[in-house]
Every structure is written in structure tokens, then in C-alpha cells.
Enzyme design. Structure first.
Site, PDB file in Angstrom:
ATOM      1  N   HIS A  15     -14.313   5.575  34.297  1.00  0.00           N
ATOM      2  CA  HIS A  15     -15.733   5.326  34.534  1.00  0.00           C
ATOM      3  C   HIS A  15     -16.267   4.250  33.592  1.00  0.00           C
ATOM      4  O   HIS A  15     -15.722   4.000  32.507  1.00  0.00           O
ATOM      5  CB  HIS A  15     -16.540   6.616  34.337  1.00  0.00           C
ATOM      6  CG  HIS A  15     -16.431   7.182  32.949  1.00  0.00           C
ATOM      7  ND1 HIS A  15     -17.175   6.720  31.889  1.00  0.00           N
ATOM      8  CD2 HIS A  15     -15.642   8.165  32.449  1.00  0.00           C
ATOM      9  CE1 HIS A  15     -16.866   7.382  30.798  1.00  0.00           C
ATOM     10  NE2 HIS A  15     -15.922   8.269  31.101  1.00  0.00           N
ATOM     11  N   GLU A  95     -13.117  15.369  33.481  1.00  0.00           N
ATOM     12  CA  GLU A  95     -12.859  15.165  32.057  1.00  0.00           C
ATOM     13  C   GLU A  95     -12.330  16.453  31.418  1.00  0.00           C
ATOM     14  O   GLU A  95     -12.556  17.566  31.933  1.00  0.00           O
ATOM     15  CB  GLU A  95     -14.162  14.740  31.366  1.00  0.00           C
ATOM     16  CG  GLU A  95     -14.094  14.554  29.857  1.00  0.00           C
ATOM     17  CD  GLU A  95     -13.176  13.417  29.444  1.00  0.00           C
ATOM     18  OE1 GLU A  95     -11.942  13.624  29.479  1.00  0.00           O
ATOM     19  OE2 GLU A  95     -13.690  12.345  29.072  1.00  0.00           O
TER      20      GLU A  95
END
Length: 226
Positions: A15, A95
Site C-alpha cells: 500500500h 497486515e
């Protein structure tokens, strides 16, 4: 499985820059999964998207994206909507879980402990270890391989995820050792790594991960990249 059905390219992207990349205290008041990109993070994603469009040769893409806000915003800012045939939200690409709302001082203390204990095995007090993420990435790979069996599936695949998850995906794919994994740095925000199919239907990375601690990869580990 017919090996000719394997995708030509499997691109991994981290990201773009998030608010927490600039200020870790954001985690004290915002859940990790809800942290947004910064304006610069959107710019990083747009730039990466232009490179990916060229890589994909304007051909259809199958996307798997972490459900976190910053990864979904990254996908939106890539500017590839016209190429995306399927976009699947994939929680197993999220994550590493560290905590709920975090105590910055405690997390910084645990990060120091992790450096000495080992990034793969250290488990955060209210979260996961790297090995936990490895296990869920492994189950995701099984799903992805089943998707490859469809002869109509796009020849391009894109995973929009997180730095540690990208490293662990490659560790699992290429069967890297824990010691080699421990020596590698996360890619930067908006950076990509691409698995390119070779004539023998195996894959190689377009470039290696940088290393932050000394470790001499084995010949097999070095063979993972071009």
C-alpha cells in the site's frame, strides 16, 4: 493442473504511504484496519498503477486485496479499473495483527524485543507472530492455485497487501529459509515485486528484496530472482 493456465505475471504491491507511516500515535486512536492513505500515498499508488498497466500490457487482471482501508484505497488509486476482471477482498492478506488500539511506547518496546527474538517467531502480546501470518498466507496460496485452474482466468494477477505479508508470500512461494526471511527489508510504500513466469513454468522475481542484516543466500534462494 495444466501448467499453461498459470498466470504470466503475479504482481505484489505494498500500500501507499499511510497516516500511520508518518505518525505511529495514529494507532492509539484509530484501528489499524481503518488507517487511511496520505495524499502522497495516493500519488505513490497512481504512479505504481501506470507501471503496472504497462507490465500487464493492458490485459485483464485478477486482483486479491487486503480488506484494510489503506490497501483498498491503494487499489482505487492505481487507476486500473478498466483492466480488473475480478477483485476479491482477501482477509488472509491483511497486515500482521499487533494489537487493537495500540500503546505506542509498549509497541516500540516490543519492536526492540522482536529485533532480538526474531521477526518470524516473535508474537506481539495482543497480536500475531510472523509465523502466524505465514500460515494464513499458505492457505491463501492453496486458494489462488485453485483459481489458476480455470482456463478462462486472466493471465495477470495482482495482490494489494502489506510489506511483511509480501515478504512472507515470497518466502512461502520460493521456500526460503527463516534465516533468509529475517535478513530482508520490507519494500517501500507503493513498491512492487513481480513473479514472472519462465519458459519452464517456474517463476522468478523481477528484483530481490533489500537485506538489512548480513546473510548469504543459498544458491537456491538466489535462484528466486532474475
Amino acid at each position: 493442473m495444466d501448467l499453461s493456465h498459470r498466470p504470466l505475471r503475479i504482481a505484489l504491491i505494498r500500500h501507499g504511504e499511510s497516516e500511520a507511516n508518518l505518525d505511529k500515535t495514529v494507532y492509539e486512536r484509530t484501528p489499524d484496519h481503518a488507517v487511511p492513505l496520505t495524499p502522497h500515498g495516493h500519488e505513490q499508488a497512481a504512479k505504481a498503477g501506470r507501471g503496472l498497466r504497462e507490465l500487464f500490457d493492458n490485459q485483464p487482471v485478477r486482483v486479491y486485496v487486503s480488506p484494510y482501508l489503506r490497501t483498498r484505497q491503494t487499489l482505487d488509486s492505481l487507476g486500473l479499473d478498466d483492466l480488473i476482471e475480478t477483485a476479491r477482498e482477501e482477509p488472509r492478506l491483511r497486515e500482521q495483527d499487533w494489537a487493537n488500539l495500540q500503546d505506542t511506547e509498549d509497541i516500540e518496546r516490543q519492536e526492540q524485543l522482536r529485533n532480538s527474538y526474531g521477526h518470524f517467531f516473535y508474537r506481539f502480546t495482543h497480536g500475531e507472530s510472523g509465523s502466524d501470518v505465514y500460515d494464513r498466507v499458505s492457505t491463501f496460496l492453496e486458494t489462488m492455485h485453485r483459481d489458476f485452474s480455470n482456463p478462462e482466468a486472466p493471465r495477470n494477477v495482482l495482490l494489494v497487501s502489506h510489506g511483511l505479508t509480501m515478504r512472507l508470500f515470497c518466502m512461502r512461494w520460493f521456500h526460503w529459509s527463516v534465516r533468509f526471511f529475517e535478513s530482508l527489508r520490507n519494500p517501500g510504500n507503493g513498491e512492487t515485486r513481480v513473479l514472472l513466469r519462465q519458459p519452464d513454468f517456474r517463476y522468478k522475481l523481477d528484483r530481490p528484496f533489500e537485506q538489512w542484516t548480513p546473510y548469504q543466500p543459498t544458491p537456491r534462494e538466489r535462484s528466486a530472482w532474475l
